[in-house]
Design an enzyme around this catalytic site. Structure first.
Site, PDB file in Angstrom:
ATOM      1  CB  CYS A 261     -29.431  -4.439   9.132  1.00  0.00           C
ATOM      2  SG  CYS A 261     -28.492  -5.559   9.506  1.00  0.00           S
ATOM      3  CG  HIS A 355     -28.978  -4.360   4.013  1.00  0.00           C
ATOM      4  ND1 HIS A 355     -28.021  -3.509   4.505  1.00  0.00           N
ATOM      5  CD2 HIS A 355     -28.673  -5.228   4.659  1.00  0.00           C
ATOM      6  CE1 HIS A 355     -27.443  -3.296   5.042  1.00  0.00           C
ATOM      7  NE2 HIS A 355     -27.320  -4.852   5.881  1.00  0.00           N
ATOM      8  CD  GLU A 357     -29.946  -0.641   1.956  1.00  0.00           C
ATOM      9  OE1 GLU A 357     -28.527  -1.746   2.529  1.00  0.00           O
ATOM     10  OE2 GLU A 357     -31.149  -1.493   2.745  1.00  0.00           O
TER      11      GLU A 357
END
Length: 405
Positions: A261, A355, A357
């Site tokens: 990001c 993202h 995660e």
């Protein structure tokens, strides 16, 4: 259930929506953005990347599953404000430990409910993300023109340096679980990191040293890391001069690097590429991204208002020249062709814009943590081979341990 009060949302272009208060009473300002997700609102609101942003939830019903301590992505709610159409009357989920409205109220987060979020989202999609204010209770009764002027007087997101406002102030370590020995040590610069990120790295045998955004290269080098990681975070990457210079030193030292990001945008700027502000950004889940390395399409979770500008005249399927060697656009958004990842050819560095995660999205992109481990392993093996070659060269030149004086 707490009695709702009058509330009004005022955009900087004068568009106004009236509804009821949600969360804390008072006023708040930020950048109005919309997030396209039916689930994961708690992960969204606690993501530090949403610092100074007012989040418009496109799903009409929010709060149905309540809140709990497990789904917190940080220690607090970072959203500057929350906009929903129909808040849940009461949460209903076996994991629920509380009500979202109460959680917002306790955190002092001002919100608004009962407005046409579809109309607001379409307005932002057509006009772009813009500054906004939410006013509830007594504040909502002020003259609309006066409220709009107060919105216009707030600083825009462009040029905002916010990483230091959300970063940890003290270093801390996340070790592999169950007492397992660490295979690698990674210095992770906290630019607004979500809690799941160091956890997923640690699960892969990495000892993660989470560091403040103000960390120097000398402090990183003192850890003798096998790799460096830059997290997600809020703000304009063009304002992150310290972080970009730090990353250039990492690239010059050829330490393996992985960024996500905000970290992806900083890698671009460290390489000499430019970044720009998207009209309304990518936020939410179910966003398709092509991984050009594998040819697979990933369904991913996003939160970014800025993006990497690929050099003019260079197709995104061709490498671009940089002071650190060629760089490829490794991932691309299939909805609008935005650059979603970078892969350097001469230095061990790569990054993605989304993202991997994200608990609010699917796990299509979690392999990227494994790819980072592969980079760390290759670097470590190469380092060991270089030391072995140097030792043999010293032996052959009569400078080894057994050489005659």
């Amino acid at each position: 259930m707490t009695t709702a009060h009058e509330a009004v949302l005022v955009l900087e272009d004068g568009r106004t929506f009236r509804g009821e208060s949600y969360g804390a009473l008072g006023e708040t300002f930020g950048e109005a953005v919309f997030a396209t997700a039916m689930t994961g609102y708690q992960e969204t609101f606690t993501d530090p990347s949403y610092h100074r942003q007012v989040i418009v939830m496109t799903a009409p019903h929010i709060g149905n599953t309540g809140v709990n301590s497990t789904d917190m992505e940080s220690q607090r709610i970072w959203a500057a404000g929350v906009v929903v159409r129909d808040p849940a009357v009461r949460p209903s989920n076996w994991r629920s430990q509380g009500d979202l409205g109460e959680a917002l109220r306790e955190a002092g987060v001002v919100g608004i409910s009962g407005i046409d979020t579809r109309a607001l989202t379409r307005h932002l999609r057509d006009r772009g993300a813009m500054r906004v204010g939410i006013f509830s209770g007594e504040a909502a009764r002020a003259d609309t023109d006066e409220l709009r002027q107060r919105v216009v007087d707030t600083p825009p997101m462009t040029g905002a340096a916010l990483a230091a406002e959300v970063s940890t102030t003290e270093p801390y370590v996340v070790s592999p679980p169950d007492g397992r020995p660490a295979r690698f040590r990674v210095a992770a610069l906290d630019l607004g990191v979500k809690g799941m990120t160091p956890t997923l790295l640690a699960e892969r045998g990495i000892e993660v040293h989470v560091l403040p955004s103000t960390t120097t290269f000398e402090q990183i080098a003192a850890l003798e890391p096998d790799g460096v990681f830059f997290s997600n975070g809020p703000g304009d990457p063009a304002s992150a001069e310290h972080e970009v210079e730090l990353l250039r030193q990492v690239l010059e030292a050829k330490i393996p690097f992985f960024g996500i990001c905000f970290g992806n945008q900083l890698l671009a700027r460290a390489l000499g590429l430019d970044t720009y502000k998207l009209t309304f950004g990518h936020r939410g889940i179910n966003q398709p991204v092509l991984d050009r390395t594998t040819g697979k399409v990933e369904v991913t979770s996003h939160n970014h208002g800025f993006a990497v500008r690929w050099p003019e005249g260079v197709p995104t399927d061709q490498p671009a020249d940089t002071p650190y060697g060629p760089v490829r656009c490794s991932h691309v958004a299939l909805n609008d062709d935005v650059v979603e990842g970078l892969q350097c050819e001469d230095v061990p560095a790569f990054s993605v814009q989304y993202h991997p995660e994200a608990a609010a999205g699917p796990h299509d992109a979690e392999y990227l943590f494994d790819r980072f481990v592969q980079h760390l392993s290759s670097y470590q093996n190469q380092h060991d081979e270089n030391e072995h070659d140097e030792h043999n060269e010293h032996e052959q030149n009569g400078r080894g341990p057994g050489a005659q004086a």
